[in-house]
Design an enzyme around this catalytic site. Structure first.
Site, short mmCIF file in Angstrom:
data_model
loop_
_atom_site.label_atom_id
_atom_site.label_comp_id
_atom_site.label_asym_id
_atom_site.label_seq_id
_atom_site.Cartn_x
_atom_site.Cartn_y
_atom_site.Cartn_z
CG ASP A 162 -1.74 1.22 1.41
OD1 ASP A 162 -2.39 1.59 0.42
OD2 ASP A 162 -1.76 1.82 2.49
CB SER A 163 0.09 4.75 -0.76
OG SER A 163 -1.12 4.79 -0.02
CB CYS A 173 -2.76 1.01 -2.41
SG CYS A 173 -2.91 2.76 -2.74
CD GLU A 232 -3.04 8.52 7.56
OE1 GLU A 232 -2.14 9.29 7.91
OE2 GLU A 232 -2.93 7.71 6.61
CB CYS A 284 -10.11 4.90 -0.01
SG CYS A 284 -8.70 5.63 0.86
CG HIS A 304 -7.09 5.74 5.12
ND1 HIS A 304 -6.23 5.17 4.21
CD2 HIS A 304 -6.33 6.45 5.97
CE1 HIS A 304 -4.99 5.55 4.51
NE2 HIS A 304 -5.03 6.33 5.57
N1 DGL Z 1 -4.09 3.80 0.15
C1 DGL Z 1 -4.76 4.83 -0.61
C2 DGL Z 1 -5.97 4.21 -1.34
O1 DGL Z 1 -6.49 3.16 -0.98
C3 DGL Z 1 -5.19 5.99 0.27
C4 DGL Z 1 -4.05 6.83 0.79
C5 DGL Z 1 -3.28 7.52 -0.33
O2 DGL Z 1 -3.82 8.48 -0.93
O3 DGL Z 1 -2.17 7.12 -0.59
O4 DGL Z 1 -6.43 4.77 -2.30
#
Ligand code: DGL
Length: 270
Positions: free
Chosen positions: A13-14, A76, A156, A188, A190
């Site tokens: 993931d990012s 991600c 977050e 997403c 989150h």
């Molecule tokens: N992990 C990213 C997603 O699921 C969200 C956070 C980001 O913008 O990197 O799209």
């Protein structure tokens, strides 16, 4: 048992958000070893260009392939939206699962009215990846997407049941509810943490949690490819790699993972 079955699943993931997918995998596939990579030094990806995301993604996949994973899970949504192809090219014959394919298929399975809403980052919404994935199965489905960039920092911050988050959600959901959606994809990493709040703000709408659907898709893919790990009741091994350990990482990470975060190591890529 073939030694390849003992290899870990690579999840990436990012940043920290992909731990929602790891959590779902730990519950669905408790025997499996997992290696996680979160690009915490370069997050967020959701506002970056396709070219940059592809470059970062290739570095992450290289790292996971060096760790001898047996399958890859793109946790991600933003990476899945714009760099999924690249990951599959690099992975060769290895199974590659991603949150968008899994989320789109589940949304189609649960919708009764064929009106599906998608909430995601700006880059994911602009890529139109969810609509394409849904339309490839059923072109008649109406897909209404909404970028919700404020949700990532709110989650977050831990404001999961805060008035500010509630008002923000109300604003973002307005155009989707006006379209009479009966299903909402949480596109997403989150957003699964906002499920209780979103359930209240979108009553009667079925929420699709892509973390859960990806874990299920991973279980199926491993079974189909004869790659399941029967570890004989031994404790599975979890390793977490990140490109930075920012302030409060441990606290935020544990909120996403739902348990303590151990075996955490920093590595720099690129
Ligand atoms: N992990 C990213 C997603 O699921 C969200 C956070 C980001 O913008 O990197 O799209």
């Amino acid at each position: 048992m073939n030694t390849i079955n003992r290899r870990p699943i690579g999840v990436f993931d990012s940043g920290v958000g992909g731990l929602t997918v790891v959590r779902a995998l730990m519950e669905r596939l408790p025997m499996e070893n997992i290696v996680y990579f979160g690009d915490t030094a370069r997050v967020p990806y959701g506002v970056k260009s396709r070219a940059t995301i592809e470059t970062f993604t290739a570095q992450i996949v290289d790292f996971l392939l060096q760790n001898e994973v047996k399958a890859l899970v793109i946790a991600c949504n933003t990476i899945a939206a714009v760099a999924g192809q690249r990951v599959r090219q690099m992975a060769g014959n290895m199974p590659v699962l991603d949150v968008i394919t899994a989320g789109a298929e589940t949304a189609l399975a649960v919708t009764k009215t064929n009106r599906i809403g998608v909430i995601a980052t700006n880059t994911t919404v602009n890529s139109n990846a969810y609509a394409r994935a849904i339309h490839s199965h059923n072109p008649q489905t109406r897909v209404q997407s909404q970028a919700c960039p404020l949700f990532v920092p709110l989650v977050e911050e831990g404001w999961l049941d805060h008035e500010v988050t509630r008002l923000t959600a109300r604003e973002y959901l307005k155009p989707l509810l006006a379209e009479d959606i009966d299903t909402l994809v949480l596109g997403c990493t989150h957003y699964p943490l906002l499920k209780p709040l979103l359930r209240e703000e979108a009553p009667g709408v079925t929420l699709v949690d892509s973390a859960l659907t990806s874990a299920e898709a991973t279980a199926q893919a491993l079974a189909q490819n004869g790659l399941l790990h029967d570890n004989g009741g031994m404790q599975a091994d979890y390793r977490f790699y990140v490109s930075d350990i920012p302030l409060r990482f441990q606290t935020i990470g544990e909120r996403f993972l739902g348990r303590s975060l151990e075996q955490l190591e920093m590595v720099s890529l690129g």
